[in-house]
Scaffold this active site. Structure first.
Site, mmCIF file in Angstrom:
data_model
loop_
_atom_site.group_PDB
_atom_site.id
_atom_site.type_symbol
_atom_site.label_atom_id
_atom_site.label_comp_id
_atom_site.label_asym_id
_atom_site.label_seq_id
_atom_site.Cartn_x
_atom_site.Cartn_y
_atom_site.Cartn_z
ATOM 1 N N ASP A 52 -49.847 14.608 77.722
ATOM 2 C CA ASP A 52 -50.264 15.228 78.986
ATOM 3 C C ASP A 52 -49.335 14.865 80.134
ATOM 4 O OD1 ASP A 52 -51.073 12.566 78.979
ATOM 5 O OD2 ASP A 52 -53.196 13.014 78.900
ATOM 6 N N ASN A 101 -65.010 7.770 79.621
ATOM 7 C CA ASN A 101 -65.974 8.825 79.289
ATOM 8 C C ASN A 101 -65.689 9.446 77.920
ATOM 9 O OD1 ASN A 101 -63.646 10.199 79.785
ATOM 10 N ND2 ASN A 101 -64.439 11.460 81.470
ATOM 11 N N HIS A 108 -62.736 10.597 76.921
ATOM 12 C CA HIS A 108 -61.688 11.628 76.870
ATOM 13 C C HIS A 108 -60.503 11.164 76.028
ATOM 14 C CE1 HIS A 108 -59.434 10.310 80.830
ATOM 15 N NE2 HIS A 108 -58.953 9.684 79.799
ATOM 16 N N GLU A 157 -61.655 16.356 78.759
ATOM 17 C CA GLU A 157 -62.811 15.689 79.349
ATOM 18 C C GLU A 157 -64.102 16.150 78.650
ATOM 19 O OE1 GLU A 157 -62.281 13.343 81.343
ATOM 20 O OE2 GLU A 157 -60.692 13.767 82.782
HETATM 21 C C1 F6R Z 1 -52.833 9.226 78.635
HETATM 22 C C2 F6R Z 1 -54.078 9.864 78.277
HETATM 23 C C3 F6R Z 1 -55.415 9.278 78.564
HETATM 24 C C4 F6R Z 1 -55.483 7.756 78.401
HETATM 25 C C5 F6R Z 1 -56.877 7.246 78.756
HETATM 26 C C6 F6R Z 1 -56.960 5.729 78.712
HETATM 27 O O1 F6R Z 1 -51.723 10.007 78.226
HETATM 28 O O2 F6R Z 1 -54.017 10.920 77.764
HETATM 29 O O3 F6R Z 1 -56.357 9.885 77.714
HETATM 30 O O4 F6R Z 1 -55.165 7.412 77.093
HETATM 31 O O5 F6R Z 1 -57.214 7.677 80.042
HETATM 32 O O6 F6R Z 1 -56.159 5.213 79.724
HETATM 33 P P1 F6R Z 1 -55.926 3.646 79.873
HETATM 34 O O7 F6R Z 1 -55.107 3.222 78.713
HETATM 35 O O8 F6R Z 1 -55.167 3.507 81.174
HETATM 36 O O9 F6R Z 1 -57.273 3.006 79.905
#
Ligand code: F6R
Length: 246
Positions: A71, A140, A142, A147
């Site tokens: 992303d 959450n 994701h 989401e």
């Molecule tokens: C990042 C992504 C997100 C993260 C998730 C966890 O490319 O796609 O899904 O993997 O938000 O983020 P952290 O590791 O910062 O807790």
């Protein structure tokens, strides 16, 4: 635990990162011309540091691989220190011998984000199946920026970020006005096409969502629960994140 899910519970963040890097590096050695999926966020930073070390000390060779990231924020310029492009250069790609022409992330500065999302999806299909996709998990549930409530068959697309994700990522944006409220994300369908998933999870705050994702009902309300349907998921976590797994 279901046979398609292999848990690797490590004592702390450092050993989790080492274990994740060993698994990922082995796949690069086995498939030196393969396509690999990357994630950003705080969780994989240690893993990327280990991969850089392996490149420098053991000649782990990135020169033949193609990379796709999950992303990118929208709108954002590549050179912004908040972009995921910048993040990947800073933590990994800028320190290894990857062919920069084979590094792909959605373009957060594209004029039309919907068209950019479609073009990214097409590029993914042209590159063939990913050998392994690194994932983190949001509080959450994701994965990527898929989401809660997103369809399991969604392809790469332009999405608004939820309040919980905006709050979780706000720490990276000292000036809140800089924070994009949208992203272009690979869809769950594309994530599920990877041959293997390497899910990295660290910290007590993720324990409940990890349990719900691996043992709860399979529902778009918990996007990571779809991983229960994937044939090969390696969950590398520290013991805090694994504390509610039975
Ligand atoms: C990042 C992504 C997100 C993260 C998730 C966890 O490319 O796609 O899904 O993997 O938000 O983020 P952290 O590791 O910062 O807790």
């Amino acid at each position: 635990m279901q046979p398609n899910i292999r848990p690797e519970i490590e004592t702390n963040y450092n050993t989790m990162s080492k274990k994740g890097a060993q698994i990922f590096a082995q796949k690069i050695k086995d498939h030196p011309k393969g396509t690999f999926g990357f994630a950003t966020g705080s969780t994989p930073i240690g893993l990327y540091k280990e991969l850089v070390d392996m490149h420098k000390k053991e000649n782990l060779d990135f020169s033949g691989i193609t990379t796709f990231n999950l992303d990118e924020y929208y709108p954002i310029k590549r050179e912004s220190e908040h972009s995921y492009y910048y993040f990947m250069q800073k933590h990994l790609f800028g320190h290894v011998n990857v062919d920069q022409s084979q590094v792909f992330l959605p373009d957060g500065a594209a004029q039309n984000p919907e068209e950019e999302a479609q073009a990214y999806e097409t590029k993914i299909h042209q590159s063939g199946n990913f050998i392994i996709q690194i994932l983190g998990i949001g509080l959450n549930g994701h994965i990527g920026f898929n989401e809660p409530g997103e369809s399991f068959v969604a392809e790469t697309r332009y999405v608004p970020l939820t309040e919980i994700t905006l709050n979780a990522n706000a720490k990276h944006f000292p000036n809140p006005a800089d924070m994009p409220h949208h992203a272009i994300t690979m869809g769950i369908r594309s994530i599920m096409m990877a041959q293997h998933i390497l899910l990295l999870v660290s910290g007590e705050a993720k324990a409940a969502i990890l349990r719900d994702s691996l043992f709860g009902p399979i529902t778009p309300l918990v996007p990571a629960s779809v991983l229960q349907l994937h044939p090969s998921v390696i969950v590398v976590s520290d013991k805090e994140a694994a504390s509610l797994l039975v």
